[in-house]
Design a protein around this motif. Structure first.
Motif, mmCIF file in Angstrom:
data_model
loop_
_atom_site.group_PDB
_atom_site.id
_atom_site.type_symbol
_atom_site.label_atom_id
_atom_site.label_comp_id
_atom_site.label_asym_id
_atom_site.label_seq_id
_atom_site.Cartn_x
_atom_site.Cartn_y
_atom_site.Cartn_z
ATOM 1 N N ASN A 1 -12.696 96.638 -15.984
ATOM 2 C CA ASN A 1 -12.483 96.079 -14.646
ATOM 3 C C ASN A 1 -13.563 95.055 -14.299
ATOM 4 O O ASN A 1 -13.278 94.037 -13.656
ATOM 5 N N GLU A 2 -14.788 95.309 -14.722
ATOM 6 C CA GLU A 2 -15.862 94.345 -14.482
ATOM 7 C C GLU A 2 -15.607 93.042 -15.227
ATOM 8 O O GLU A 2 -15.908 91.953 -14.721
ATOM 9 N N ILE A 3 -15.040 93.146 -16.429
ATOM 10 C CA ILE A 3 -14.691 91.942 -17.189
ATOM 11 C C ILE A 3 -13.611 91.147 -16.454
ATOM 12 O O ILE A 3 -13.675 89.915 -16.367
ATOM 13 N N VAL A 4 -12.620 91.860 -15.901
ATOM 14 C CA VAL A 4 -11.571 91.199 -15.115
ATOM 15 C C VAL A 4 -12.179 90.490 -13.905
ATOM 16 O O VAL A 4 -11.855 89.335 -13.607
ATOM 17 N N GLU A 5 -13.096 91.171 -13.210
ATOM 18 C CA GLU A 5 -13.741 90.589 -12.028
ATOM 19 C C GLU A 5 -14.505 89.313 -12.367
ATOM 20 O O GLU A 5 -14.390 88.288 -11.678
ATOM 21 N N GLU A 6 -15.277 89.379 -13.452
ATOM 22 C CA GLU A 6 -16.066 88.214 -13.848
ATOM 23 C C GLU A 6 -15.172 87.065 -14.300
ATOM 24 O O GLU A 6 -15.417 85.899 -13.948
ATOM 25 N N PHE A 7 -14.123 87.377 -15.037
ATOM 26 C CA PHE A 7 -13.212 86.347 -15.532
ATOM 27 C C PHE A 7 -12.531 85.611 -14.366
ATOM 28 O O PHE A 7 -12.486 84.376 -14.343
ATOM 29 N N VAL A 8 -12.019 86.372 -13.403
ATOM 30 C CA VAL A 8 -11.328 85.756 -12.259
ATOM 31 C C VAL A 8 -12.300 84.938 -11.418
ATOM 32 O O VAL A 8 -11.983 83.817 -10.990
ATOM 33 N N SER A 9 -13.503 85.474 -11.186
ATOM 34 C CA SER A 9 -14.495 84.762 -10.390
ATOM 35 C C SER A 9 -14.881 83.436 -11.038
ATOM 36 O O SER A 9 -14.930 82.389 -10.373
ATOM 37 N N LEU A 10 -15.143 83.455 -12.334
ATOM 38 C CA LEU A 10 -15.505 82.223 -13.042
ATOM 39 C C LEU A 10 -14.340 81.249 -13.098
ATOM 40 O O LEU A 10 -14.530 80.034 -12.971
ATOM 41 N N THR A 11 -13.124 81.779 -13.278
ATOM 42 C CA THR A 11 -11.944 80.914 -13.348
ATOM 43 C C THR A 11 -11.753 80.147 -12.045
ATOM 44 O O THR A 11 -11.442 78.949 -12.050
ATOM 45 N N ILE A 12 -11.954 80.814 -10.909
ATOM 46 C CA ILE A 12 -11.776 80.157 -9.611
ATOM 47 C C ILE A 12 -12.936 79.224 -9.301
ATOM 48 O O ILE A 12 -12.746 78.049 -8.963
ATOM 49 N N ASN A 13 -14.159 79.710 -9.424
ATOM 50 C CA ASN A 13 -15.322 78.945 -8.973
ATOM 51 C C ASN A 13 -15.716 77.808 -9.902
ATOM 52 O O ASN A 13 -16.342 76.838 -9.456
ATOM 53 N N ASP A 14 -15.357 77.903 -11.180
ATOM 54 C CA ASP A 14 -15.747 76.858 -12.128
ATOM 55 C C ASP A 14 -14.624 75.862 -12.414
ATOM 56 O O ASP A 14 -14.794 74.985 -13.269
ATOM 57 N N ASN A 15 -13.506 75.990 -11.713
ATOM 58 C CA ASN A 15 -12.383 75.089 -11.972
ATOM 59 C C ASN A 15 -11.791 74.543 -10.678
ATOM 60 O O ASN A 15 -10.579 74.385 -10.551
ATOM 61 N N THR A 16 -12.663 74.231 -9.713
ATOM 62 C CA THR A 16 -12.176 73.763 -8.421
ATOM 63 C C THR A 16 -11.464 72.417 -8.525
ATOM 64 O O THR A 16 -10.464 72.186 -7.842
ATOM 65 N N ASP A 17 -11.969 71.519 -9.364
ATOM 66 C CA ASP A 17 -11.316 70.212 -9.522
ATOM 67 C C ASP A 17 -9.943 70.366 -10.169
ATOM 68 O O ASP A 17 -8.983 69.685 -9.776
ATOM 69 N N TYR A 18 -9.846 71.249 -11.157
ATOM 70 C CA TYR A 18 -8.545 71.498 -11.790
ATOM 71 C C TYR A 18 -7.563 72.063 -10.765
ATOM 72 O O TYR A 18 -6.402 71.638 -10.719
ATOM 73 N N ALA A 19 -8.027 72.997 -9.941
ATOM 74 C CA ALA A 19 -7.161 73.587 -8.914
ATOM 75 C C ALA A 19 -6.695 72.529 -7.924
ATOM 76 O O ALA A 19 -5.536 72.507 -7.513
ATOM 77 N N ALA A 20 -7.618 71.629 -7.530
ATOM 78 C CA ALA A 20 -7.262 70.566 -6.580
ATOM 79 C C ALA A 20 -6.188 69.664 -7.158
ATOM 80 O O ALA A 20 -5.217 69.303 -6.470
ATOM 81 N N ASN A 21 -6.326 69.262 -8.416
ATOM 82 C CA ASN A 21 -5.330 68.391 -9.055
ATOM 83 C C ASN A 21 -3.989 69.101 -9.205
ATOM 84 O O ASN A 21 -2.925 68.501 -9.003
ATOM 85 N N TRP A 22 -4.049 70.386 -9.539
ATOM 86 C CA TRP A 22 -2.810 71.152 -9.727
ATOM 87 C C TRP A 22 -2.053 71.290 -8.413
ATOM 88 O O TRP A 22 -0.833 71.098 -8.357
ATOM 89 N N VAL A 23 -2.773 71.631 -7.340
ATOM 90 C CA VAL A 23 -2.140 71.769 -6.030
ATOM 91 C C VAL A 23 -1.569 70.435 -5.565
ATOM 92 O O VAL A 23 -0.475 70.362 -5.006
ATOM 93 N N ASP A 24 -2.310 69.346 -5.807
ATOM 94 C CA ASP A 24 -1.853 68.015 -5.397
ATOM 95 C C ASP A 24 -0.546 67.656 -6.088
ATOM 96 O O ASP A 24 0.416 67.194 -5.454
ATOM 97 N N GLU A 25 -0.481 67.862 -7.394
ATOM 98 C CA GLU A 25 0.735 67.547 -8.147
ATOM 99 C C GLU A 25 1.908 68.429 -7.735
ATOM 100 O O GLU A 25 3.060 67.997 -7.740
#
Length: 242
Positions: free
Chosen positions: A193-217
Motif C-alpha cells: 500500500n505504501e508503494i501504491v501511495e508513493e507511485f500515485v503521489s509521484l505520478t500526480i506531482n511530477d507530471n503536472t505539465d503532462y496532465a495540463a496538456n492532456w486535459v487541454d486536448e
C-alpha cells in the motif's frame, strides 16, 4: 525640443485614456468574478449533490457494480468492484476565481481536502502469471489542489465565444491507500500500500505539465461543442439565471 514635448503629451493622453478604459474593465472583472464565484460555490456544488439533465449525482458518486479490465503491456487486471462510493467532489474550497476580461482568461484555484473511494473488489492480476485477490479498499487523495487557467476569444463581429485552451495543474499533499489482501501477510500488505501511495503521489506531482496538456486536448473541443454559437453574454445569462 518641440518633438519631445509632443511625444510626452501623447503618452500622457494615452495613459489617461488607458486609465479610463482600464478602470471600468477592472470593475467589470470584479463583478463577473463575483458572479462566477457565487455560481461555483453554490450552484455547481448543488448540481454535484443533486444531478440533473441526465447527469447522475456526483457527490457522492455511487455504483453497485462495475467491471474492471485494465491492460498495460504485459501487466493486466481483470475484475469487478461492488458498492463503489466516490466522495469529496463537492468539498472544494475556492482559493482563487478571477475573470480577466482584458486578457480574456479565467484564472482559478480549488482545493479539495479529501477525494476518496471506498469499495469491495475482486481482481485477477497477472503478467505472465495470475494472482487472485479480493477484499475491501479505501483510497484517498488528500489536499488535492487544482490550479488552472481558461483562455478564450470573442469574435469581432459575432461576439461568439471560443475556448482557446484549458490548462489544469493538479498536485496532491498526501495519498492514502488501504487495500486489503494485496498480500496475505499484514506487514507486506502495508508495504505494498505504501508503494501504491508513493507511485500515485509521484505520478500526480511530477507530471503536472503532462496532465495540463492532456486535459487541454480532451476538454477544449468538448467545451467548444457545448458552447456552440453562444456568446459570452449568453453564458453569463445562463449562469445567473437571467
Amino acid at each position: 525640443m518641440r518633438s519631445e514635448l509632443v511625444v510626452v503629451l501623447i503618452l500622457a493622453v494615452a495613459s489617461c485614456k488607458g486609465a479610463e478604459i482600464a478602470e471600468p474593465l477592472a470593475a467589470q472583472d470584479r463583478s463577473f468574478s463575483s458572479v462566477l464565484l457565487e455560481f461555483i460555490d453554490e450552484d455547481l456544488r448543488s448540481f454535484l449533490q443533486t444531478g440533473g439533465g441526465g447527469v447522475p449525482v456526483l457527490a457522492p458518486l455511487k455504483a453497485s457494480h462495475k467491471s474492471l479490465d485494465i491492460s498495460s503491456g504485459e501487466f493486466k487486471i481483470k475484475g469487478e468492484v461492488e458498492d463503489f462510493v466516490l466522495q469529496g467532489l463537492d468539498g472544494y474550497e475556492i482559493v482563487i476565481m478571477n475573470l480577466d476580461l482584458f486578457r480574456s482568461r479565467l484564472t482559478f484555484e480549488l482545493n479539495f481536502p479529501s477525494v476518496n473511494i471506498t469499495t469491495q473488489y475482486k481482481a485477477d492480476v497477472g503478467s505472465g502469471y495470475s494472482i487472485q485477490r479480493s477484499g475491501g479498499a479505501f483510497f484517498a487523495l488528500e489536499n488535492l489542489n487544482i490550479q488552472g487557467r481558461i483562455s478564450y476569444s470573442l469574435g469581432v463581429i459575432s461576439n461568439n465565444l471560443r475556448v482557446k485552451n484549458i490548462l489544469v495543474y493538479p498536485s496532491v499533499g498526501n495519498v492514502k491507500s488501504e487495500i486489503e489482501n494485496l498480500s496475505k501477510y499484514r506487514i507486506l500488505n502495508r508495504k505494498l500500500n505504501e508503494i501504491v501511495e508513493e507511485f500515485v503521489s509521484l505520478t500526480i506531482n511530477d507530471n503536472t505539465d503532462y496532465a495540463a496538456n492532456w486535459v487541454d486536448e480532451l476538454l477544449t473541443p468538448v467545451c467548444n461543442d457545448l458552447i456552440g454559437d453562444r456568446t459570452l453574454s449568453d453564458l453569463i445569462a445562463i449562469i445567473t439565471g437571467n
